[in-house]
Design an enzyme around this catalytic site. Structure first.
Site, PDB file in Angstrom:
ATOM      1  N   GLU A 106      74.087  41.981  42.209  1.00 15.51           N
ATOM      2  CA  GLU A 106      73.986  41.716  43.654  1.00 15.51           C
ATOM      3  C   GLU A 106      74.457  42.930  44.452  1.00 15.51           C
ATOM      4  O   GLU A 106      73.879  43.272  45.481  1.00 15.51           O
ATOM      5  CB  GLU A 106      74.816  40.478  44.013  1.00 15.51           C
ATOM      6  CG  GLU A 106      74.227  39.207  43.434  1.00 15.51           C
ATOM      7  CD  GLU A 106      75.048  37.973  43.760  1.00 15.51           C
ATOM      8  OE1 GLU A 106      76.217  37.926  43.311  1.00 15.51           O
ATOM      9  OE2 GLU A 106      74.550  37.078  44.453  1.00 15.51           O
ATOM     10  N   GLU A 126      74.685  33.570  36.372  1.00 18.61           N
ATOM     11  CA  GLU A 126      75.610  32.563  36.922  1.00 18.61           C
ATOM     12  C   GLU A 126      75.272  31.140  36.491  1.00 18.61           C
ATOM     13  O   GLU A 126      76.147  30.285  36.354  1.00 18.61           O
ATOM     14  CB  GLU A 126      75.617  32.632  38.452  1.00 18.61           C
ATOM     15  CG  GLU A 126      76.368  33.808  39.038  1.00 18.61           C
ATOM     16  CD  GLU A 126      75.571  35.105  39.065  1.00 18.61           C
ATOM     17  OE1 GLU A 126      74.471  35.169  38.468  1.00 18.61           O
ATOM     18  OE2 GLU A 126      76.053  36.064  39.695  1.00 18.61           O
TER      19      GLU A 126
END
Ligand code: NAD
Length: 701
Positions: A106, A126
């Site tokens: 990210e 995740e």
């Protein structure tokens, strides 16, 4: 000390993340990057920035050492850092090598450009912790690689390599050789061509990446996810985020991501998955065997017995590049064992997961033998002969007489006393139990049975070896059935009692499967062979004549209904078909047995079925913990998650009991004790369970 370093290469500032081993984005690193970025922005001599990590990792994401601590979200949090970088008034280039996972990815997506080293692993894993990428990953990745690929990556959690990422438009360049020098050169090109600062947030998701249009694409993906990830909420929430990336403006998509992230963070499923993640790491630690305990080299192995387990165990070693000498008593058994191993590898090759050449390479690493002299020099020998103490005795006496000093002598026994086995040798310190699970080349669990005399370096070596052969090693003390099978016995006993009380096998299996087990107890019995348990019961219950158990499983075996292998077990099977059909013969047997016992059948709820089976196991586990057979409750959870098909999103039996609440567990058990068919002493809470429940505590801390 700052975890980010700063240097200048002419007009380019180079910021390097330095938080080994994988640049986890903990508070100190985030603070360090934040300060460096601000310094670069404030310095007029700097025209562009390169942000990089080490060769091993750009960044592996959140720093797990800070998990669940306030530091993990303290300002500057990852979102703030990404906003700072994306909004910077000088171009920022991410130089990405090693891995860019989760928050690390990210962060890279927040930069204006990315250049990658070949072979870099890029992903958003995740979902494996029941979460979603919460710092814009679900919004930015689809804008870069398209909706279909992003959805696939985010929902599966599987990373891709930078070569593929480059083709998808993730990065501007693949840099061979010095990554940072390449990134600096690239930054100069950017400056020369006008210093543009493209922001992924300003892009739209490419409609061509959604075959058939967005609505049809997401409808189909929804259906697929609902089927594949039953019980796991995170994959669907991840889909909703990707859909928002397609259908909503960036800032609204970010709000969807935030809301759903927080929902998931509070979910029991995510808590369970996070528990499982940490439990697996904890299992590798043995308090009195420090991590730096010297290990013995294991360059060669031997396996005794080429049956069901011996074959699978051999394959584990071969797959890890360890040659194996495989011993049998008779040539035909040896030939059969070798042929089965070959058939397994060829099956893998047929599926395209191995080349024929690799099959031959693995097979060439086996030395078949009928003579102990051939394995005397092996570093470890694993015995997988019949489950019979007399046979084990002969084997271990022979091993003691033939094996080189310091060889590790391991037994794959599933129930026998490892201390007695060690006693057949003059080197009990070198003896250990390695309890593999069937099929041994597939199941991840390895129960490592520590005998009274087992030397620490033997234990440390076996733990390290389990990792090398891609197993999860969990230490157990010596007792009948060790941790996993000792508990499953109570589960099986309850399953038998439920049949007597009025349940059908399909009803019990259905309840457990709806709870999330891969298979209920009766389908499992049919798969593994009901005769295996029959033999064990004969021995075990002879020793414990007062122990009550349902005779239904014995009656089944007396009819020759061993399971799939006889096309008849708790269910009926058609030859060559694994589908389980309800059996009229079994139904009649159950009706007759209930009549014999004088039991009036009753309706039993799914909830009662699940609680009866699970809390019977949990109560036994409390004894196992108290006796020190298991080192910690989370080890028991790992055994069940990796060896018994316990649903990972429930965290394991102990975590599940914690989730229900131990006082409630005790209350439910008291209710079961009042059942007229029950043996009330069975439901007496183990002292540890009673103590924890009374104190309002949990098994898992
Ligand atoms: P198996 O019957 O399939 O294989 C045993 C093999 O050992 C046979 O090929 C036999 O010829 C050979 N053998 C017997 N005596 C021998 C001797 N003296 N020397 C050399 N070879 C000999 O049995 P299995 O299912 O592979 O079980 C082996 C061991 O693994 C047992 O201790 C069992 O309890 C344990 N185990 C089995 C399972 C399972 O699911 N089958 C799971 C975990 C552990």
């Amino acid at each position: 000390m700052s975890q980010a370093s700063y240097r200048q290469d002419g007009e380019i500032a180079v910021i390097t993340m330095e938080n080994p081993p994988v640049n986890g984005l903990g508070f100190d690193l985030r603070t360090g990057i934040d300060a460096c970025v601000r310094r670069a922005m404030a310095d007029a001599s700097v025209k562009a920035v390169v942000l990089t990590g080490t060769a091993r990792a750009f960044s592996g994401g959140a720093d797990i050492r800070e998990f669940n601590s306030p530091k993990s979200t303290a300002s500057p949090n990852l979102m703030e850092l990404i906003t700072l970088i994306e909004g910077a008034d000088k171009p920022v280039v991410a130089a990405v090598g090693g891995l860019a996972l989760g928050g690390g990815n990210e962060l890279a997506l927040g930069c204006h450009y990315r250049v990658c080293a070949p072979g870099t692993m890029i992903g958003l894993p995740e979902v494996n912790l029941g979460l979603l990428p919460g710092a814009g990953g679900t919004q930015r990745l689809p804008r870069v690689v398209g909706a279909a690929k992003a959805l696939d990556m985010i929902v599966s959690g599987a990373p891709i390599k930078s070569e593929e990422a480059f083709k998808l438009g993730y990065c501007s360049k693949l840099v061979e050789g010095d990554l940072v020098a390449g990134a600096v050169a690239f930054a100069r090109e950017v400056l020369a061509s006008g210093a543009a600062r493209p922001k992924i947030r300003d892009k739209a998701v490419d409609p061509a990446s959604m075959p058939g249009g967005a609505d049809a694409f997401f409808a189909q993906a929804r259906e697929q996810i609902a089927k594949t990830y039953r019980g796991y909420p995170a994959p669907m929430k991840n889909l909703e985020c990707v859909e928002a990336a397609v259908k909503k403006p960036f800032d609204e998509g970010m709000m969807v991501e935030r809301t759903l992230f927080e929902e998931l963070l509070r979910s029991t499923e995510s808590a369970s998955l996070r528990h499982a993640f940490f439990a697996e790491r904890a299992a590798a630690k043995i308090p009195d065997v420090p991590e730096d305990t010297p290990t013995r080299p294991v360059k060669s192995a031997a396996v005794i017995g080429a049956g069901t387990m011996g074959g699978g165990i051999t394959m584990n070693f071969l797959n890890a590049g360890i040659p194996v000498t495989l011993l049998e008593t008779k040539q035909d058994a040896l030939d059969r064992g070798i042929a089965t191993i070959r058939k397994n590898y060829e099956g893998t090759a047929k599926k395209g997961r191995m080349t024929q050449e690799q099959v031959e390479q693995r097979m060439a690493m086996i030395t078949p033998t009928l003579s102990y002299a051939a394995l005397a020099q092996a570093d470890i020998v694993v015995e997988a002969v019949f489950e019979d103490m007399a046979v084990k005795q002969t084997v271990f006496e022979t091993l003691d007489a033939t094996m080189k000093p310091d060889a590790i002598l391991a037994s794959n026994t599933s129930t026998l006393d490892v201390d007695r086995i060690a006693g057949f040798t003059k080197r009990p310190q070198d003896v250990i139990g390695t309890h593999f699970f069937s099929p041994a080349n597939v199941m991840r669990l390895l129960e490592i049975v520590r005998g009274k005399a087992t030397a620490k370096d033997v234990l440390a070596t076996t733990m390290a070896l389990s990792k090398k052969i891609k197993k999860v090693g969990v230490v157990s003390g010596v007792c009948d059935g060790f941790i996993g099978n000792r508990m499953i016995e109570q589960y099986s006993r309850q399953a038998g009692f439920l049949l007597e009380e009025g349940c059908t096998p399909q009803q019990v299996d259905g309840a457990l499967e709806r709870f999330g087990f891969a298979m209920g107890p009766f389908r499992m019995g049919d798969l593994a062979g009901n005769d295996v348990g029959w033999y064990i019961r004969k021995r075990r219950y002879l020793e414990k004549p007062d122990l009550r158990y349902s005779k239904t499983a014995d009656l089944l075996c007396e009819m020759g209904r061993y399971g799939q292998k006889t096309s008849a077990g708790w269910y009926d099977y058609k030859p060559g078909d694994r589908t389980a059909y309800p059996s009229a013969v079994v139904e009649t047997m159950l009706v007759e047995e209930r009549a014999r016992l004088g039991v009036t059948p009753r309706q039993v709820s799914d909830e009662e079925i699940v609680h009866r089976l699970l809390f019977a196991m949990v109560n036994e586990a409390a004894y196992i913990l108290e006796e020190g057979i298991a080192m910690r409750a989370s080890d028991i959870d790992i055994i069940y998650l990796t060896g018994y098909g316990f649903p990972r999103y429930r965290g394991g039996p102990m975590f599940y009991a914690d989730t229900v609440g131990l006082p409630k567990v005790v209350e439910i058990m008291n209710g079961f004790a009042a059942n007229p068919n029950a043996d009330p002493s069975f439901w007496k809470p183990a002292p540890l369970l009673a103590k924890l429940a009374a104190a309002g505590k949990r098994f898992n801390g």
